[in-house]
Write a protein that holds these residues in place. Structure first.
Motif, PDB file in Angstrom:
ATOM      1  N   ARG A 133       0.810  -1.209   0.000  1.00 47.16           N
ATOM      2  CA  ARG A 133       0.000   0.000   0.000  1.00 47.16           C
ATOM      3  C   ARG A 133       0.844   1.260   0.000  1.00 47.16           C
ATOM      4  O   ARG A 133       0.372   2.332   0.287  1.00 47.16           O
ATOM      5  N   ARG A 134       2.134   1.067  -0.335  1.00 46.24           N
ATOM      6  CA  ARG A 134       3.022   2.227  -0.363  1.00 46.24           C
ATOM      7  C   ARG A 134       3.669   2.344  -1.747  1.00 46.24           C
ATOM      8  O   ARG A 134       4.784   1.900  -1.955  1.00 46.24           O
ATOM      9  N   PRO A 135       2.923   2.931  -2.642  1.00 44.91           N
ATOM     10  CA  PRO A 135       3.439   2.962  -4.019  1.00 44.91           C
ATOM     11  C   PRO A 135       4.635   3.899  -4.181  1.00 44.91           C
ATOM     12  O   PRO A 135       4.703   4.955  -3.561  1.00 44.91           O
ATOM     13  N   ILE A 136       5.578   3.460  -4.997  1.00 47.33           N
ATOM     14  CA  ILE A 136       6.699   4.315  -5.408  1.00 47.33           C
ATOM     15  C   ILE A 136       6.599   4.445  -6.928  1.00 47.33           C
ATOM     16  O   ILE A 136       6.687   3.441  -7.643  1.00 47.33           O
ATOM     17  N   ILE A 137       6.363   5.644  -7.408  1.00 47.25           N
ATOM     18  CA  ILE A 137       6.250   5.823  -8.858  1.00 47.25           C
ATOM     19  C   ILE A 137       7.637   5.753  -9.474  1.00 47.25           C
ATOM     20  O   ILE A 137       8.527   6.523  -9.103  1.00 47.25           O
ATOM     21  N   ILE A 138       7.816   4.802 -10.377  1.00 46.97           N
ATOM     22  CA  ILE A 138       9.133   4.642 -10.997  1.00 46.97           C
ATOM     23  C   ILE A 138       9.201   5.447 -12.291  1.00 46.97           C
ATOM     24  O   ILE A 138      10.204   6.045 -12.611  1.00 46.97           O
ATOM     25  N   GLY A 139       8.119   5.421 -13.055  1.00 46.30           N
ATOM     26  CA  GLY A 139       8.159   6.186 -14.301  1.00 46.30           C
ATOM     27  C   GLY A 139       7.040   5.774 -15.230  1.00 46.30           C
ATOM     28  O   GLY A 139       5.970   5.381 -14.780  1.00 46.30           O
ATOM     29  N   ASN A 149       5.612  -1.248  -5.172  1.00 49.55           N
ATOM     30  CA  ASN A 149       5.271  -1.023  -3.775  1.00 49.55           C
ATOM     31  C   ASN A 149       6.505  -1.130  -2.893  1.00 49.55           C
ATOM     32  O   ASN A 149       7.322  -2.038  -3.069  1.00 49.55           O
ATOM     33  N   ALA A 150       6.606  -0.191  -1.971  1.00 50.34           N
ATOM     34  CA  ALA A 150       7.756  -0.175  -1.070  1.00 50.34           C
ATOM     35  C   ALA A 150       7.876  -1.501  -0.320  1.00 50.34           C
ATOM     36  O   ALA A 150       8.978  -1.965  -0.032  1.00 50.34           O
ATOM     37  N   GLU A 151       6.737  -2.116  -0.060  1.00 50.12           N
ATOM     38  CA  GLU A 151       6.744  -3.385   0.669  1.00 50.12           C
ATOM     39  C   GLU A 151       7.554  -4.466  -0.045  1.00 50.12           C
ATOM     40  O   GLU A 151       8.065  -5.387   0.584  1.00 50.12           O
ATOM     41  N   ASP A 152       7.638  -4.348  -1.387  1.00 51.45           N
ATOM     42  CA  ASP A 152       8.345  -5.386  -2.128  1.00 51.45           C
ATOM     43  C   ASP A 152       9.861  -5.209  -2.097  1.00 51.45           C
ATOM     44  O   ASP A 152      10.603  -6.043  -2.618  1.00 51.45           O
ATOM     45  N   LEU A 153      10.302  -4.108  -1.527  1.00 54.13           N
ATOM     46  CA  LEU A 153      11.744  -3.939  -1.318  1.00 54.13           C
ATOM     47  C   LEU A 153      12.093  -4.349   0.109  1.00 54.13           C
ATOM     48  O   LEU A 153      13.213  -4.712   0.424  1.00 54.13           O
ATOM     49  N   ASP A 154      11.068  -4.281   0.952  1.00 56.40           N
ATOM     50  CA  ASP A 154      11.254  -4.525   2.381  1.00 56.40           C
ATOM     51  C   ASP A 154      11.628  -5.982   2.624  1.00 56.40           C
ATOM     52  O   ASP A 154      10.939  -6.900   2.182  1.00 56.40           O
ATOM     53  N   GLY A 155      12.728  -6.172   3.343  1.00 60.87           N
ATOM     54  CA  GLY A 155      13.151  -7.528   3.659  1.00 60.87           C
ATOM     55  C   GLY A 155      13.779  -8.229   2.471  1.00 60.87           C
ATOM     56  O   GLY A 155      14.042  -9.427   2.510  1.00 60.87           O
ATOM     57  N   ARG A 156      14.007  -7.500   1.392  1.00 60.26           N
ATOM     58  CA  ARG A 156      14.478  -8.121   0.150  1.00 60.26           C
ATOM     59  C   ARG A 156      15.874  -7.705  -0.231  1.00 60.26           C
ATOM     60  O   ARG A 156      16.393  -6.696   0.254  1.00 60.26           O
ATOM     61  N   LEU A 157      16.401  -8.464  -1.174  1.00 56.80           N
ATOM     62  CA  LEU A 157      17.685  -8.121  -1.765  1.00 56.80           C
ATOM     63  C   LEU A 157      17.420  -7.557  -3.159  1.00 56.80           C
ATOM     64  O   LEU A 157      16.787  -8.208  -3.996  1.00 56.80           O
ATOM     65  N   THR A 158      17.873  -6.348  -3.389  1.00 58.36           N
ATOM     66  CA  THR A 158      17.585  -5.670  -4.648  1.00 58.36           C
ATOM     67  C   THR A 158      18.893  -5.290  -5.336  1.00 58.36           C
ATOM     68  O   THR A 158      19.837  -4.847  -4.676  1.00 58.36           O
ATOM     69  N   ILE A 159      18.937  -5.491  -6.648  1.00 58.75           N
ATOM     70  CA  ILE A 159      20.146  -5.123  -7.402  1.00 58.75           C
ATOM     71  C   ILE A 159      19.766  -4.126  -8.494  1.00 58.75           C
ATOM     72  O   ILE A 159      18.756  -4.308  -9.181  1.00 58.75           O
ATOM     73  N   LEU A 171      17.954   6.270 -10.225  1.00 59.76           N
ATOM     74  CA  LEU A 171      16.872   5.411  -9.757  1.00 59.76           C
ATOM     75  C   LEU A 171      17.042   5.118  -8.265  1.00 59.76           C
ATOM     76  O   LEU A 171      16.068   5.134  -7.503  1.00 59.76           O
ATOM     77  N   ALA A 172      18.274   4.866  -7.861  1.00 64.55           N
ATOM     78  CA  ALA A 172      18.525   4.575  -6.443  1.00 64.55           C
ATOM     79  C   ALA A 172      18.032   5.731  -5.592  1.00 64.55           C
ATOM     80  O   ALA A 172      17.461   5.533  -4.517  1.00 64.55           O
ATOM     81  N   LYS A 173      18.239   6.951  -6.090  1.00 65.42           N
ATOM     82  CA  LYS A 173      17.786   8.129  -5.341  1.00 65.42           C
ATOM     83  C   LYS A 173      16.265   8.162  -5.240  1.00 65.42           C
ATOM     84  O   LYS A 173      15.700   8.494  -4.193  1.00 65.42           O
ATOM     85  N   ILE A 174      15.610   7.804  -6.355  1.00 67.30           N
ATOM     86  CA  ILE A 174      14.144   7.748  -6.307  1.00 67.30           C
ATOM     87  C   ILE A 174      13.703   6.747  -5.240  1.00 67.30           C
ATOM     88  O   ILE A 174      12.813   7.015  -4.428  1.00 67.30           O
ATOM     89  N   LEU A 175      14.356   5.591  -5.249  1.00 69.80           N
ATOM     90  CA  LEU A 175      13.953   4.547  -4.304  1.00 69.80           C
ATOM     91  C   LEU A 175      14.171   4.981  -2.860  1.00 69.80           C
ATOM     92  O   LEU A 175      13.267   4.887  -2.029  1.00 69.80           O
ATOM     93  N   ILE A 176      15.367   5.468  -2.565  1.00 75.23           N
ATOM     94  CA  ILE A 176      15.638   5.743  -1.149  1.00 75.23           C
ATOM     95  C   ILE A 176      14.874   6.950  -0.629  1.00 75.23           C
ATOM     96  O   ILE A 176      14.418   6.944   0.508  1.00 75.23           O
ATOM     97  N   THR A 177      14.670   7.967  -1.462  1.00 71.36           N
ATOM     98  CA  THR A 177      13.884   9.097  -0.959  1.00 71.36           C
ATOM     99  C   THR A 177      12.446   8.661  -0.715  1.00 71.36           C
ATOM    100  O   THR A 177      11.829   9.050   0.277  1.00 71.36           O
ATOM    101  N   SER A 178      11.919   7.813  -1.601  1.00 68.38           N
ATOM    102  CA  SER A 178      10.542   7.345  -1.395  1.00 68.38           C
ATOM    103  C   SER A 178      10.453   6.483  -0.142  1.00 68.38           C
ATOM    104  O   SER A 178       9.514   6.611   0.644  1.00 68.38           O
TER     105      SER A 178
END
Ligand SMILES: Nc1ncnc2c1ncn2[C@@H]1O[C@H](COP(=O)(O)OP(=O)(O)OP(=O)(O)O)[C@@H](O)[C@H]1O
Ligand SMILES: [Mg+2]
Lengths: 480, 369
Positions: A133-139, A149-159, A171-178
């Motif tokens: 329920r925490r959307p991050i607009i990528i583009g 969704n932010a939840e899909d990064l939570d607890g995960r390994l992302t490359i 993109l990393a900046k978009i992710l971490i600020t969100s």
């Protein structure tokens, strides 16, 4: 557009030029009698036409000839069209049923009756999104807005990976600020000093994350005490980073305990003094002395006014981005700081003194010791450190990490060996990686994994009005 | 729909048509072709409209048949002996060369009729300049009822053709149609050009339907007063014949040369009337020999000399004629394009398991599907 062939999950279409406008990564829906096949475009080629060689040769041969043509049925324009027909290769992602995707490789839609049309971005969003329920607009993708969704990064390994200057850091900046805006804490290991400007907008005003943005510069506002680092961490630093011989290490441990007993407190100064005074083999004394002096030279250690990382982290409520600015220190210094940060975070998490957090690591091979990789995806993940790894050299991240990756943001790669390396990831077939990644324009990436519910999506990454400071420094200033 | 407005296109703007003396030939011949084939185009367009909704089969392979040089001739020649006529290039005058060829193909087949496409090409070489005019493809649906009228519309609507019974609709009509188109283009060229060497494909023999004697004679008669010389090159190489001749007889000549053999042809081709004279021509040392029919005012040596001076040879065969052939010949792509035009006009095409089966089981019956 017509179906030409279907073989397992591979499907081929024939399209008139201009009819398609399809690009690699786009989705189309093949519907026949109420059933819908979801297909992702992997490749667009000229169609192999019967007699095309003969025809092209004929044209070539008559090139110097001026032609006047009386063509009452306008066959010529159809021929021109035919010669530009496209062969579109796609991958079947499943059958769409009741808003979800089912695996059905056997169903054969009719060649003649099937309707083939672009999938709407809404449908793709619906099929690719999770319960978060925490959307991050990528583009943008296929003329629609794509978010994860932010939840899909939570607890995960992302490359995040791709060639140089394709937009990974952006993109990393978009992710971490969100993430920070949703209340998460992020530690960013910043080798290029490109995350230090996040609190400013391009127009000079403060950004939305200004109050969550903390820049920690080792040797300046980020100095820690020996005691805080602890014997284990300092020993690891001496062993792995400064290559201290085993006998000297044993003496160091003895020395540490001695200083603690005598002074009641271990300080770097205290250790150096002790080495000068106590009985030691000359070679051991030299070995330890030179190493402790180089620790001192990093100016990372300050036993008088140290910073405590846990209180730093906990002082920021509602999400924070802690940028550890590694751009100003030597490569040894970098490794020492990272060694300290990772072991400290592990301890703090284990002891429940801080909450789980994201760790953004750019070009981690520059400062992460070999033995940490496995740790990162097993032990550390377990206790609450969720890595986002960014690299333009995919083979600097071990294969096992790719296999375990939950999410990959893949930017353009042209190099065959890089593509081969990445295609080892379990979450996607190598055809998709190779064909799509090669054709990605800058600032476009293929999202793979949980973030898209395993429905790979090509997205044009949005702009961000933050001051980036990520641009490669140039001798002559502005390029292009 | 038949589009007469965008009929004329200059595909290659380079090598533009020049100015000056030649201007009279350089005007786009749009109106020429349009009016020349007006009757036929109207008829053929109507014929296609008449089969809207009809199902037709499409053939997957097209067989091209080529005429064989009769074998008995070799024996005759060996018995009679031959005498070569030398062709001299040095003293020959340079002349304009115009080559004409046509071809045809079956586009779709039904139980009552066939859709045939024909295309013609003129290649014009004036000294160093060369250009081509392509006429068609024309498409037409032909059945037994309409065939006579269609063929005569191609001839300008002035003649009735009654011989149709001799012809098999499916096997011959396309060739007949291409033959008539060819004659029309030849006649047109004869009238359009002056002092020109006109190169035709095939022979000047007049046969029953596609080569009506009156038409062939009219072309030949039209050529002479305008200073045109006609040479018809048979595409079939007679290498074997030549091979035999050259090994069996002592021909005291190096190419280029020709051998007169009108007498032999006249005896052999009793069915048809041979107009003009017939030669075997070997025009280049490495090249093959070809049958050449000639309707000329000057000597064959003079005319061929001018040809050699004005045109290039490829394996002993005039380049302009090869170009004309290449430009009109249909290939698979053309076929696909024309079939798609038929579909756009509401004709349903399918691939029958065999065309034979289609012919003997009239499934379309001319009724809408
Ligand atoms: N989606 C985007 N919209 C606008 N600008 C972008 C976008 N993506 C990247 N940029 C800009 O393009 C440049 C390169 O991007 P970035 O630094 O993110 O690339 P990179 O892949 O991290 O490169 P490197 O491999 O050198 O680290 C930067 O100036 C960045 O601001
Ligand atoms: Mg970067």
């Amino acid at each position: 557009m017509k179906i030409l062939s279907k073989n397992g999950d591979k499907i081929e279409f024939l399209a008139a030029p201009g009819e398609d406008g399809l690009r690699r990564g786009d989705y189309v829906i093949v519907s026949d009698g109420g059933k819908k096949l979801l297909v992702q475009i992997l490749d667009v080629n000229y169609a192999e036409l019967p007699g095309i060689l003969e025809d092209t040769l004929r044209e070539l041969a008559s090139e110097p000839l001026s032609l006047k043509i009386f063509d009452p049925y306008d066959v010529g324009s159809i021929l021109t069209e035919l010669k530009d027909s496209r062969l579109i290769v796609g991958k079947v992602r499943g059958v769409v049923e009741d808003g979800s995707l089912r695996n059905d490789l056997l169903w054969l839609p009719s060649r003649l009756e099937s309707r083939i049309e672009r999938a709407s971005p809404e449908l793709i969003m619906e099929l690719s999104s999770s319960a978060g329920r925490r959307p991050i607009i990528i583009g943008e993708s296929m003329n629609g807005i794509i978010s994860i969704n932010a939840e899909d990064l939570d607890g995960r390994l992302t490359i995040i990976t791709g060639k140089k200057e394709t937009g990974k850091s952006h993109l990393a900046k978009i992710l971490i600020t969100s993430l920070a805006e949703y209340g998460a804490k992020v530690i960013a290991l910043d080798v290029n000093g490109e995350y230090i400007g996040l609190s400013m907008r391009i127009d000079g005003a403060l950004s939305d994350v200004a109050d969550k943005h903390v820049v920690l510069t080792p040797g300046e506002n980020f100095r820690v005490s020996m005691e805080d680092a602890g014997l284990a961490t300092i020993t690891d630093i001496l062993r792995y980073i400064l290559n201290t011989p085993a006998t000297s290490l044993r003496e160091f441990i003895r020395l540490w305990r001695l200083v603690k007993k005598v002074n009641g407190k271990v300080t770097l100064r205290g250790l150096i003094d002790a080495i000068g005074r106590v009985q030691l083999h000359e070679s051991v004394r030299d070995a330890l002395m030179s190493r402790l002096l180089s620790l001192e030279a990093t100016r990372f250690f300050d036993d008088e006014n140290p910073v405590k990382i846990d209180s730093m982290i906990n002082s920021v409520k509602e999400g924070g981005i802690f940028v550890i600015n590694l751009s100003k220190i030597s490569s040894h210094g970098r490794r020492i700081v990272v060694e300290y940060v990772l072991s400290k975070l592990s301890t703090l998490l284990r002891d429940g003194l801080i909450d789980p957090l994201f760790l953004l690591a750019e070009e981690a091979h520059l400062y992460l010791r070999e033995t940490y990789w496995d740790d990162l995806i097993t032990r550390m993940r377990h206790i609450g450190i969720f890595p986002i790894l960014v690299t333009n050299q995919p083979d600097t991240i071990p294969e096992t990490i790719y296999r375990q990756a939950d999410n990959i943001f893949l930017f353009n790669f042209t190099n065959e060996s890089d593509l081969n390396y990445i295609s080892k990831t379990a979450r996607i077939d190598s055809d998709t990686v190779k064909l799509i990644a090669k054709a990605l324009p800058p600032r476009h990436c293929l999202m793979i994994g949980r973030i898209v519910n395993d429905l790979p999506i090509v997205v044009k990454v949005r702009e961000m009005p933050l001051k980036m400071l990520g641009e490669t420094k140039l001798v002559f200033g502005l390029r292009g | 729909m038949l589009n007469l407005s965008n009929i004329y296109k200059h595909m290659k703007p380079n090598n533009p048509v020049g100015r000056g003396a030649m201007t009279q030939y350089q005007q786009p011949q749009i109106n020429g072709f349009k009016s020349l084939f007006k009757a036929f185009l109207e008829k053929s367009d109507r014929s296609l409209s008449s089969i809207k909704g009809v199902k037709l089969g499409v053939e997957t392979s097209e067989v091209f048949v080529q005429d064989e040089w009769p074998i008995q001739l070799v024996e005759r020649l060996l018995k009679e002996g031959v005498k070569p006529i030398k062709v001299s290039v040095e003293d020959a005058a340079s002349r304009r060369v115009v080559a004409i060829d046509t071809s045809s193909i079956k586009v779709a087949v039904g139980s009552k009729g066939v859709v045939v496409a024909i295309r013609g090409a003129l290649v014009i070489r004036e000294w160093s300049r060369i250009w081509a005019e392509i006429i068609g493809p024309f498409m037409v649906y032909i059945d037994y009822d309409g065939v006579g009228e269609l063929l005569s519309s191609m001839l300008g609507g002035e003649v009735r053709l009654d011989y149709w019974g001799d012809y098999q609709l499916y096997n011959s009509v396309q060739k007949v149609l291409a033959g008539i188109l060819e004659k029309r283009l030849q006649e047109y060229a004869v009238e359009r050009f002056k002092d020109t060497i006109l190169l035709f494909d095939g022979s000047l023999s007049a046969g029953p339907l596609d080569n009506p004697t009156w038409l062939v004679s009219r072309i030949i008669d039209g050529a002479r007063p305008r200073g045109n010389d006609i040479l018809a090159f048979s595409k079939t190489s007679i290498l074997r014949v030549w091979g035999e001749l050259i090994t069996s007889l002592k021909l005291d000549a190096e190419p280029p040369y020709v051998v007169e053999m009108t007498w032999a042809i006249k005896e052999l081709e009793m069915r048809v009337k041979v107009l003009g004279e017939t030669y075997l021509a070997r025009l280049s040392a490495g090249g093959e020999g070809f049958r050449v029919d000639a309707a000329i005012r000057k000597s064959i040596g003079d005319v061929l000399g001018s040809l050699l001076k004005s045109d290039s040879l490829i394996y002993g065969y005039p380049e302009t004629l090869i170009l004309a052939h290449d430009l009109c010949t249909f290939n698979k792509m053309d076929l696909i394009a024309m079939q798609s035009i038929l579909r756009r006009r509401g004709i349903k095409l399918f691939k029958p398991t065999s065309i034979r089966w289609l012919l003997f089981r009239p499934i379309d019956g001319g009724e809408p599907a």
